[in-house]
Design a protein around this motif. Structure first.
Motif, PDB file in Angstrom:
ATOM      1  N   PHE A  43      13.172   3.181   7.772  1.00 59.64           N
ATOM      2  CA  PHE A  43      13.070   4.464   8.335  1.00 59.64           C
ATOM      3  C   PHE A  43      13.037   4.409   9.868  1.00 59.64           C
ATOM      4  CE2 PHE A  43      10.005   7.855   9.963  1.00 59.64           C
ATOM      5  CZ  PHE A  43      10.739   8.882   9.442  1.00 59.64           C
ATOM      6  N   ARG A  44      12.672   3.459  10.498  1.00 56.84           N
ATOM      7  CA  ARG A  44      12.988   3.299  12.078  1.00 56.84           C
ATOM      8  C   ARG A  44      13.115   1.987  12.117  1.00 56.84           C
ATOM      9  NH1 ARG A  44      13.419   8.075  11.898  1.00 56.84           N
ATOM     10  NH2 ARG A  44      12.579   9.722  13.181  1.00 56.84           N
ATOM     11  N   PRO A  45      14.256   1.573  13.079  1.00 59.73           N
ATOM     12  CA  PRO A  45      15.377   2.380  13.457  1.00 59.73           C
ATOM     13  C   PRO A  45      16.072   2.734  12.143  1.00 59.73           C
ATOM     14  CG  PRO A  45      15.413   0.234  14.438  1.00 59.73           C
ATOM     15  CD  PRO A  45      14.528   0.092  13.455  1.00 59.73           C
ATOM     16  N   GLY A  51       0.777  -1.175   0.089  1.00 60.37           N
ATOM     17  CA  GLY A  51       0.079  -0.065  -0.053  1.00 60.37           C
ATOM     18  C   GLY A  51       0.916   1.298   0.116  1.00 60.37           C
ATOM     19  N   PRO A  52       0.313   2.384   0.075  1.00 61.55           N
ATOM     20  CA  PRO A  52       0.978   3.861   0.113  1.00 61.55           C
ATOM     21  C   PRO A  52       1.776   3.940   1.404  1.00 61.55           C
ATOM     22  CG  PRO A  52      -1.273   4.125   0.548  1.00 61.55           C
ATOM     23  CD  PRO A  52      -1.104   2.564   0.108  1.00 61.55           C
ATOM     24  N   GLN A  53       1.546   3.304   2.431  1.00 62.67           N
ATOM     25  CA  GLN A  53       2.130   3.625   3.760  1.00 62.67           C
ATOM     26  C   GLN A  53       3.449   2.730   3.849  1.00 62.67           C
ATOM     27  OE1 GLN A  53      -1.223   3.879   6.107  1.00 62.67           O
ATOM     28  NE2 GLN A  53      -0.557   5.781   6.587  1.00 62.67           N
ATOM     29  N   ALA A  54       4.381   3.107   4.483  1.00 63.66           N
ATOM     30  CA  ALA A  54       5.483   1.851   5.136  1.00 63.66           C
ATOM     31  C   ALA A  54       4.949   0.824   5.881  1.00 63.66           C
ATOM     32  CB  ALA A  54       6.718   2.754   5.775  1.00 63.66           C
ATOM     33  N   ALA A  55       5.592  -0.168   5.738  1.00 60.78           N
ATOM     34  CA  ALA A  55       5.157  -1.369   6.501  1.00 60.78           C
ATOM     35  C   ALA A  55       5.901  -1.186   7.892  1.00 60.78           C
ATOM     36  CB  ALA A  55       5.850  -2.755   5.827  1.00 60.78           C
ATOM     37  N   GLU A 112       9.803  -2.990  16.300  1.00 55.95           N
ATOM     38  CA  GLU A 112       9.173  -2.377  15.208  1.00 55.95           C
ATOM     39  C   GLU A 112       9.989  -1.981  14.294  1.00 55.95           C
ATOM     40  OE1 GLU A 112       5.505   0.321  15.664  1.00 55.95           O
ATOM     41  OE2 GLU A 112       7.059   1.998  14.978  1.00 55.95           O
ATOM     42  N   LEU A 113      10.032  -2.338  13.073  1.00 58.02           N
ATOM     43  CA  LEU A 113      10.748  -1.904  11.853  1.00 58.02           C
ATOM     44  C   LEU A 113       9.902  -1.136  10.856  1.00 58.02           C
ATOM     45  CD1 LEU A 113      13.188  -1.808  10.193  1.00 58.02           C
ATOM     46  CD2 LEU A 113      12.677  -4.161   9.273  1.00 58.02           C
ATOM     47  N   VAL A 114      10.068  -0.065  10.736  1.00 56.25           N
ATOM     48  CA  VAL A 114       9.379   0.623   9.732  1.00 56.25           C
ATOM     49  C   VAL A 114      10.078   1.023   8.501  1.00 56.25           C
ATOM     50  CG1 VAL A 114       8.204   3.006   9.328  1.00 56.25           C
ATOM     51  CG2 VAL A 114       8.272   2.101  11.545  1.00 56.25           C
TER      52      VAL A 114
END
Length: 254
Positions: A181-183, A122-126, A140-142
């Protein structure tokens, strides 16, 4: 020693089909189930297809490149094929086993010689939670996605995602993030080859994720479990001096 009985398999391209016809005229063409060796004519994608399709056989596969990159293939030459097969070096590779569960409870099981990858759909990061051997290692891995790669697949998608190249004898797997994106500074991990890796998808409705194992996909997954399948061994043949070990080293200096 009598000549090996060869089964020639080709991809659907004109180049590969023409090569198969020429080679069969020179060396004969034995049914796959009765062959001493399988010669796959095409690119890396067709080599993976051949390995998956013949995994029930204990027959080595020798690839000749009729495609583009051909990392798993030998150079294409028609003369002296029997001698090349006699002198070929064998590499044994165990595939990864993926078990993916979708939001509706559907279970998808598949094998991957190169890698199992998770990609945002989708349009948002996983958002992924990563566990190794039952222990949460990353809450949490973004990211755009993540993958677990075998040494054989480490120069494929894994390398494109800036993952490490793994020597065949390293006995490890590469866990690599795509556009993390995170971390922000997380660059992945090297894991023992017998590790059991689990991805849990956080906010799966808002941030849908798909999983893929060598092109067999599962959509809208909520969890994916991956581990080596030790009961399946792919035997791949390479010309002397051009085996996977040499290729993996060479790729790091180009």
């Amino acid at each position: 020693m009598p000549d090996k009985k060869i089964a020639f398999l080709a991809s659907e391209t004109h180049v590969a089909e023409t090569a198969r016809r020429h080679l069969a005229e020179q060396y004969g063409n034995t049914p796959t189930e009765k062959a001493d060796v399988i010669v796959a004519l095409g690119g890396d994608g067709f080599m993976l297809q051949t390995l998956h399709g013949t995994q029930h056989l204990d027959t080595p596969v020798y690839g000749m490149n009729c495609g583009t990159v051909g990392f798993l293939m030998n150079e294409y030459h028609e003369p002296g094929l029997m001698e090349r097969l006699d002198n070929a070096q064998e590499e044994v590779i165990n595939p990864l086993k993926m078990r993916a569960i979708s939001h509706d409870g559907k279970v998808t099981e598949a094998l991957a010689i190169n890698e199992v990858s998770l990609l945002r759909a989708g349009p948002q990061a996983a958002k992924l939670r990563i566990s190794v051997d039952g222990r949460v290692r990353l809450d949490e891995l973004v990211c755009d996605g993540a993958l677990l790669s075998t040494p054989a697949g480490s120069t494929a998608y894994n390398y494109s995602a800036h993952g490490p190249i793994l020597p065949i004898g390293a006995d490890v797997l590469a866990l690599t993030a795509m556009s993390a994106f995170r971390p922000r500074r997380w660059r992945g991990a090297l894991l023992p080859s017998n590790a059991q890796v689990r991805f849990d998808v956080l906010q799966p409705s808002k941030r849908p994720v798909m999983a893929d194992a060598d092109s067999r996909s599962a959509g809208q997954v909520v969890s994916v479990e991956i581990e080596i399948e030790p009961n399946i061994a792919h035997r791949i043949l390479f010309d002397p001096g051009h085996g996977l070990e040499e290729r993996l080293i060479r790729e790091q200096f180009v």
